[in-house]
Design a protein around this motif. Sequence first.
Motif, mmCIF file in Angstrom:
data_model
loop_
_atom_site.group_PDB
_atom_site.id
_atom_site.type_symbol
_atom_site.label_atom_id
_atom_site.label_comp_id
_atom_site.label_asym_id
_atom_site.label_seq_id
_atom_site.Cartn_x
_atom_site.Cartn_y
_atom_site.Cartn_z
ATOM 1 N N GLY A 98 0.694 -1.235 0.002
ATOM 2 C CA GLY A 98 0.210 0.093 -0.026
ATOM 3 C C GLY A 98 0.834 1.233 -0.015
ATOM 4 N N SER A 99 2.205 0.978 0.233
ATOM 5 C CA SER A 99 2.933 2.107 0.369
ATOM 6 C C SER A 99 3.921 2.471 -0.358
ATOM 7 N N VAL A 100 3.844 1.212 -1.690
ATOM 8 C CA VAL A 100 4.548 1.403 -2.702
ATOM 9 C C VAL A 100 3.847 1.267 -4.294
ATOM 10 N N PRO A 101 4.332 2.536 -5.014
ATOM 11 C CA PRO A 101 3.439 2.719 -6.177
ATOM 12 C C PRO A 101 3.402 1.488 -7.010
ATOM 13 N N PHE A 102 2.336 1.277 -7.772
ATOM 14 C CA PHE A 102 1.954 0.032 -8.661
ATOM 15 C C PHE A 102 3.353 -0.296 -9.434
ATOM 16 N N ALA A 103 3.979 0.751 -10.264
ATOM 17 C CA ALA A 103 4.985 0.392 -11.074
ATOM 18 C C ALA A 103 6.130 -0.195 -10.466
ATOM 19 N N ASP A 104 6.327 0.082 -9.145
ATOM 20 C CA ASP A 104 7.557 -0.430 -8.132
ATOM 21 C C ASP A 104 7.139 -1.820 -7.571
ATOM 22 N N ARG A 105 5.987 -2.429 -7.541
ATOM 23 C CA ARG A 105 5.489 -3.370 -6.824
ATOM 24 C C ARG A 105 5.991 -4.632 -7.010
ATOM 25 N N GLN A 106 6.216 -4.861 -8.480
ATOM 26 C CA GLN A 106 6.582 -6.062 -9.030
ATOM 27 C C GLN A 106 8.151 -6.091 -8.605
ATOM 28 N N GLN A 107 8.946 -5.160 -8.579
ATOM 29 C CA GLN A 107 10.308 -5.178 -8.129
ATOM 30 C C GLN A 107 10.293 -5.354 -6.707
ATOM 31 N N PHE A 108 9.390 -4.734 -6.005
ATOM 32 C CA PHE A 108 9.182 -5.093 -4.605
ATOM 33 C C PHE A 108 9.151 -6.722 -4.194
ATOM 34 N N LEU A 109 8.426 -7.051 -4.906
ATOM 35 C CA LEU A 109 8.050 -8.625 -4.579
ATOM 36 C C LEU A 109 9.371 -9.486 -5.101
ATOM 37 N N ASN A 110 9.823 -9.058 -6.007
ATOM 38 C CA ASN A 110 11.059 -9.802 -6.641
ATOM 39 C C ASN A 110 12.297 -9.453 -5.621
ATOM 40 N N GLU A 111 12.528 -8.612 -5.305
ATOM 41 C CA GLU A 111 13.598 -8.208 -4.188
ATOM 42 C C GLU A 111 13.323 -8.662 -2.836
ATOM 43 N N LEU A 112 11.936 -8.761 -2.335
ATOM 44 C CA LEU A 112 11.482 -9.268 -1.235
ATOM 45 C C LEU A 112 11.756 -11.067 -0.989
ATOM 46 N N SER A 113 11.413 -11.634 -2.399
ATOM 47 C CA SER A 113 11.463 -12.824 -2.552
ATOM 48 C C SER A 113 13.333 -13.191 -2.291
ATOM 49 N N ASP A 114 13.968 -12.379 -2.914
ATOM 50 C CA ASP A 114 15.483 -12.733 -2.722
ATOM 51 C C ASP A 114 15.824 -12.597 -1.328
ATOM 52 N N VAL A 115 15.208 -11.694 -0.417
ATOM 53 C CA VAL A 115 15.429 -11.641 0.827
ATOM 54 C C VAL A 115 15.180 -12.576 1.563
#
Length: 222
Positions: free
Chosen positions: A111-128
Amino acid sequence: MKLADKVELRVLGLARILCLVALVCIVLAMIVVVVSLLTPGHATANANLSVTANEVLSSIPGLESENDAIPDDASPSISVPRAAGLAVPKALLEMLRGDDANQASLDAWLGSVPFADRQQFLNELSDVVTEADRHAATWEWDDREHYIAAAMNQYAQVKIKRITSTQQAIEAANARSNQFRASLGTLLGLASVLTLLLLLSSIERNTRRFHATNEARPESKT
């Protein structure tokens, strides 16, 4: 030529000089504004928002006893509708499966991440999640999920803070550009007025000199 005409010519000449000086200053100011419009925002637009797993894990205490003191993130108990339409990587999907608390946390973070950055958020979170699981396994942790959850929370805080600061910088740059554009419009208007005044003063000055010359010719002949 009458004294009054001479005085008026002097006044017109002085006004013409002042207009020329003002016009030169305005043109210089316009050049500065145009250069400023061409330079802001480039570094902001190219800002690197990526957050690596090593960057996240290095900021978490390295001992199990220290990580046991990390409080759990108290997120609202909601579903994850903000991940709809996005590809959730396998490692993250397995971590979320059957874990309502982490699902709620993820939805709140998105909810605090713009939609355009959400896929990158999920990918990086998965790496973490993957790296944190591997890291915890080397220590033979009893509560591996707690360490992974702490890593996820740390990543979300770093990522959201970076996105927020970047957005604020972009908004400030846009506001600055809008101010420069408004200033440029004002300067263009002033330059147009001064140019018109210079044109009118030149016409008036030449007209007076023409009449003065015509009036002086009969007198010289007699």
